[in-house]
Design an enzyme around this catalytic site. Structure first.
Site, PDB file in Angstrom:
ATOM      1  N   CYS A   1      14.318  41.753  16.202  1.00 61.04           N
ATOM      2  CA  CYS A   1      14.598  42.989  16.080  1.00 61.04           C
ATOM      3  C   CYS A   1      13.667  43.741  17.018  1.00 61.04           C
ATOM      4  O   CYS A   1      12.482  43.856  16.492  1.00 61.04           O
ATOM      5  CB  CYS A   1      15.262  43.879  14.911  1.00 61.04           C
ATOM      6  SG  CYS A   1      15.118  45.586  14.952  1.00 61.04           S
TER       7      CYS A   1
ATOM      8  N   LYS B   1       2.051   4.734   1.175  1.00 63.44           N
ATOM      9  CA  LYS B   1       2.428   5.257   2.755  1.00 63.44           C
ATOM     10  C   LYS B   1       1.958   6.996   2.545  1.00 63.44           C
ATOM     11  O   LYS B   1       2.744   7.489   2.116  1.00 63.44           O
ATOM     12  CB  LYS B   1       3.708   5.022   3.134  1.00 63.44           C
ATOM     13  CG  LYS B   1       3.810   5.329   4.715  1.00 63.44           C
ATOM     14  CD  LYS B   1       5.145   4.998   5.123  1.00 63.44           C
ATOM     15  CE  LYS B   1       5.433   5.430   6.629  1.00 63.44           C
ATOM     16  NZ  LYS B   1       5.325   6.925   6.924  1.00 63.44           N
TER      17      LYS B   1
ATOM     18  N   CYS C   1      18.521  48.072  10.365  1.00 63.55           N
ATOM     19  CA  CYS C   1      18.854  49.141  11.450  1.00 63.55           C
ATOM     20  C   CYS C   1      19.723  49.292  12.504  1.00 63.55           C
ATOM     21  O   CYS C   1      19.844  50.050  13.402  1.00 63.55           O
ATOM     22  CB  CYS C   1      17.167  49.496  12.028  1.00 63.55           C
ATOM     23  SG  CYS C   1      16.956  48.463  13.523  1.00 63.55           S
TER      24      CYS C   1
ATOM     25  N   GLU D   1       0.840  -1.090  -0.056  1.00 64.15           N
ATOM     26  CA  GLU D   1      -0.026   0.121  -0.047  1.00 64.15           C
ATOM     27  C   GLU D   1       0.891   1.221  -0.026  1.00 64.15           C
ATOM     28  O   GLU D   1       1.958   1.292   0.619  1.00 64.15           O
ATOM     29  CB  GLU D   1      -0.873  -0.100   1.210  1.00 64.15           C
ATOM     30  CG  GLU D   1      -1.722  -1.104   1.437  1.00 64.15           C
ATOM     31  CD  GLU D   1      -2.164  -1.294   2.705  1.00 64.15           C
ATOM     32  OE1 GLU D   1      -3.475  -0.701   2.945  1.00 64.15           O
ATOM     33  OE2 GLU D   1      -1.922  -2.119   3.850  1.00 64.15           O
TER      34      GLU D   1
ATOM     35  N   CYS E   1      12.540  50.516  12.554  1.00 65.88           N
ATOM     36  CA  CYS E   1      13.237  49.669  11.739  1.00 65.88           C
ATOM     37  C   CYS E   1      12.488  49.654  10.359  1.00 65.88           C
ATOM     38  O   CYS E   1      11.572  49.222  10.196  1.00 65.88           O
ATOM     39  CB  CYS E   1      13.333  48.139  12.256  1.00 65.88           C
ATOM     40  SG  CYS E   1      14.012  47.041  11.304  1.00 65.88           S
TER      41      CYS E   1
ATOM     42  N   TYR F   1      -6.673   1.953   6.393  1.00 65.59           N
ATOM     43  CA  TYR F   1      -5.852   0.828   5.853  1.00 65.59           C
ATOM     44  C   TYR F   1      -6.191  -0.397   6.874  1.00 65.59           C
ATOM     45  O   TYR F   1      -5.084  -1.379   6.580  1.00 65.59           O
ATOM     46  CB  TYR F   1      -4.419   1.310   5.901  1.00 65.59           C
ATOM     47  CG  TYR F   1      -3.825   1.938   6.867  1.00 65.59           C
ATOM     48  CD1 TYR F   1      -3.611   1.581   8.112  1.00 65.59           C
ATOM     49  CD2 TYR F   1      -3.872   3.553   7.021  1.00 65.59           C
ATOM     50  CE1 TYR F   1      -3.329   2.037   9.162  1.00 65.59           C
ATOM     51  CE2 TYR F   1      -3.554   4.056   7.924  1.00 65.59           C
ATOM     52  CZ  TYR F   1      -3.069   3.600   9.247  1.00 65.59           C
ATOM     53  OH  TYR F   1      -2.519   4.050  10.207  1.00 65.59           O
TER      54      TYR F   1
ATOM     55  N   LYS G   1      10.893   3.666   2.502  1.00 66.77           N
ATOM     56  CA  LYS G   1      10.753   5.131   2.334  1.00 66.77           C
ATOM     57  C   LYS G   1      11.584   5.441   0.924  1.00 66.77           C
ATOM     58  O   LYS G   1      12.732   5.056   0.895  1.00 66.77           O
ATOM     59  CB  LYS G   1      11.467   5.886   3.404  1.00 66.77           C
ATOM     60  CG  LYS G   1      10.663   5.707   4.809  1.00 66.77           C
ATOM     61  CD  LYS G   1       9.535   6.658   4.620  1.00 66.77           C
ATOM     62  CE  LYS G   1       8.931   6.761   5.987  1.00 66.77           C
ATOM     63  NZ  LYS G   1       9.497   7.795   6.998  1.00 66.77           N
TER      64      LYS G   1
ATOM     65  N   CYS H   1      20.433  43.975  13.945  1.00 65.49           N
ATOM     66  CA  CYS H   1      19.680  44.088  12.929  1.00 65.49           C
ATOM     67  C   CYS H   1      20.475  44.400  11.695  1.00 65.49           C
ATOM     68  O   CYS H   1      20.833  45.282  11.608  1.00 65.49           O
ATOM     69  CB  CYS H   1      18.477  44.725  13.213  1.00 65.49           C
ATOM     70  SG  CYS H   1      17.452  44.924  11.814  1.00 65.49           S
TER      71      CYS H   1
END
Length: 666
Positions: A422, A113, A407, A111, A428, A223, A310, A404
């Site tokens: 910030c 996944k 600024c 099935e 700013c 399922y 997987k 930042c």
């Protein structure tokens, strides 16, 4: 007319269309026609409650708010599966099965996944009584109200094939179409998009308002069947039995007679799975015979008779050239890698998210490092690793800034959070511009004719410093600015004046308090009604509102403590922006207007304007403020404005009288 027979016929008809759509991928009827059938059934059930049918499809529309989820002990533990990523491990698994079963023949069921959330559905005397999350495998959360919104899950089973009590397990998921629509809306609103459908599904199923869950059109594939009485001998028979009785079983499963057939199945779906309406991340392989499953048994964590394969994520490698730091409207600083362009999963990738300082440190990024890029379900590709063997000698390490980048204000990091902020939010530039852009967007104050470039120019010239300053603009404010003609200036000023009529719920969203989206803003307005009441609310009063937790409550309290924010609110009050609204919680009545947009104009005999708006929303419609080519209906009352009527006629918009609107509901 036999009302009871009519209701049963509608139930059978709607269930037939649901079965075809969710299990056979066949659309036998248009969405509009389906919604009309559903609305007709809802109306009959409201008028004739004694004839309401227990398994009515109208039960999937949501309508309950759950403040907390009760923890429930699973009837049977929800164990995880062992994982493998290559053919060699699969053949080792097959050898263990062969050794354990000796000379017995055996076969597998493969099935897909699905990448969602594991759910358990409990049935008793034919009725769905409980929906539970996986949790820790032993205990999960009771989210019954939310799982009942999944249209494809039957709420009543009349078949005699099943015993009095049994359990069905499945994977609840968010269809890619729903995910894309939600993200498009979020991006349009200036909000961060959801990372991927799996996380979005998890968050949706844990929402406290099941009406919001219902609007997201969640789905599920089952399922497994569990119970003390098993009416079949093989897993395949169980899948067929569930499918025959209305459960959504994916038609992609296949019985395989050998591990070679299993590997062929895996290979066949590696590319084909991308065409499905949901995400997948592998294949589940199970022994088909239930007696053999029982003899093979379990380890402490997983069954010995099943394994998950997987698929590898799509990965590319390229060189990182630099790191940029983006400052959002809330001050969050996000590092983004600038890459040597590389092709990955159908697109050319030039940038990749690094997320935060923790991730930068974990990756140990240096200038010109060769990095691995993955696009597994993310909106923005991410860096998953570094090829340190290719690192250039004496390469300089990237360091997260302490100040930042916009600024130069010192960054802070709240305890328990990975992000840096910030806090110079009123000075700013990126934050100022971002908050104004958020304020004017359609779902907030809906100030048209103001684009990003105009806002940038007005901020850079010092003409406005915050969104409230928009209400001080006049013709003289645009003098000396290139590209602004008298007509474009008039359009901007008209839109700003018009925004003063926008209801408080949208204003509150537009103000931009951290963590408050449009839905949360509406819930706050329903509870507190005005900015004044909200500003004086206590922590306990805030967390008592549905969907409001500790983080949102503290954010609101912090916002109103700041003098700059108080001054901002006072400027909005002086500009006569709507800062109060009496709204009641709208109860969903039907779905006759789902997907339809309306403009309301004029005076009506049976409704106040707000009542008419609530009626539209309660039946799944959407009320907008302006007429465009995308509008479905203009509801016209007495003394309607001639400009709207003229524009509606020009665009061939259907115009409804009050009586025609009421007829549309039925």
């Amino acid at each position: 007319m036999d009302i009871q027979k009519k209701m049963q016929d509608l139930v059978d008809q709607i269930n037939h269309y649901n079965h075809a759509y969710y299990q056979l991928n066949e659309s036998l009827i248009s969405d509009e026609a389906f919604d009309k059938l559903l609305a007709e059934l809802q109306k009959l059930e409201c008028e004739n409650p004694l004839f309401a049918i227990p398994n009515s499809p109208t039960q999937h529309v949501g309508g309950s708010i759950t403040k907390t989820f009760q923890s429930v002990t699973h009837q049977f533990p929800m164990l995880s599966l062992g994982n493998t990523y290559n053919e060699s491990d699969l053949r080792d698994f097959d050898e263990r099965i062969q050794k354990a079963l000796g000379e017995e023949p055996y076969e597998y069921v493969c099935e897909l996944k699905f990448d969602g959330v594991a759910l358990s559905f409990w049935y008793e005397n034919g009725k769905l009584i409980k929906g539970v999350t996986r949790g820790d495998g032993t205990r999960g959360d009771d989210i019954t109200n939310n799982v009942k919104t999944i249209r494809s899950i039957p709420q009543t089973i009349t078949s005699t094939d099943f015993p009095a009590t049994f359990e069905v397990r499945g994977e609840g998921y968010m269809p890619i179409s729903s995910f894309d629509k939600i993200n498009a809306d979020k991006i349009a609103n200036g909000e961060a998009p959801l990372a991927n459908p799996r996380n979005a599904a998890s968050g949706t199923f844990k929402m406290q308002d099941s009406r919001v869950v219902a609007q997201r059109n969640m789905a599920c594939f089952v399922y497994a069947y569990l119970g003390n009485e098993i009416p079949f001998q093989t897993h395949e028979e169980g899948l067929k039995l569930m499918q025959e009785n209305g459960f959504p079983v994916s038609a992609t499963y296949q019985k395989c007679g050998s591990i070679d057939e299993v590997i062929q199945y895996i290979s066949a779906w590696e590319d084909k799975r991308h065409d499905l309406p949901l995400n997948t991340d592998g294949i589940v392989i199970k022994i088909n015979d239930l007696g053999q499953q029982e003899r093979l048994g379990f380890t402490a964590k997983s069954p010995r008779w099943a394994i998950a394969y997987k698929y590898p994520s799509e990965i590319a490698h390229t060189r990182i050239e630099s790191v940029s730091y983006q400052v959002g409207r809330t001050g969050n600083v996000t590092p983004v890698a600038n890459l040597n362009p590389v092709y990955l999963a159908g697109t050319v990738i030039k940038r990749a998210s690094i997320h935060n300082a923790n991730e930068m440190e974990r990756l140990d990024l240096h200038v010109n490092d060769t990095v691995f890029i993955e696009k597994g379900g993310e909106i923005i590709p991410k860096i998953t690793g570094v090829d340190s063997a290719k690192r250039i000698a004496n390469a300089i390490k990237f360091e997260f800034p302490t100040h930042c980048p916009a600024c130069d204000h010192e960054l802070i990091r709240h305890e328990g959070e990975a992000n840096h902020y910030c806090t110079n939010d009123h000075h700013c530039p990126p934050q100022i511009k971002g908050r104004i852009e958020h304020f004017i967007q359609r779902k907030a104050l809906n100030i048209e004719n103001l684009g990003t470039e105009t806002i940038d120019l007005l901020v850079e010239r010092g003409i406005i410093r915050n969104a409230a300053d928009l209400y001080t603009l006049n013709e003289a404010s645009f003098e000396g600015l290139d590209g602004f003609q008298s007509k474009s200036i008039a359009n901007i000023l008209t839109s700003i004046i018009k925004s003063k009529e926008i209801p408080f719920r949208q204003v509150l969203f537009g103000i931009g308090i951290r963590h408050i989206g449009a839905t949360i803003a509406e819930k706050l307005v329903q509870s507190f009604h005005s900015i004044e009441n909200l500003s004086h609310a206590s922590y306990d009063e805030l967390v008592n509102v549905p969907e409001i937790g500790d983080r949102i409550a503290l954010s609101i309290l912090d916002f109103f403590k700041e003098a700059d924010n108080q001054n901002f609110i006072e400027k909005l009050r002086a500009a006569q922006v709507q800062l109060s609204e009496e709204i009641q919680e709208i109860v969903l009545e039907g779905q006759a207007l789902v997907g339809k947009s309306f403009v309301i104009s004029g005076v009506f005999e049976n409704f106040e304007r707000d009542e008419l708006k609530a009626k539209i929303i309660a039946n799944g419609g959407k009320v907008v403020s302006s007429i465009s080519s995308k509008l479905d209906y203009l509801v016209a009352g007495n003394n309607m404005g001639p400009a709207k009527l003229e524009k509606a006629n020009q665009l061939n918009i259907q115009i409804l009288s009050e009586e025609e609107f009421l007829a549309l509901l039925t």
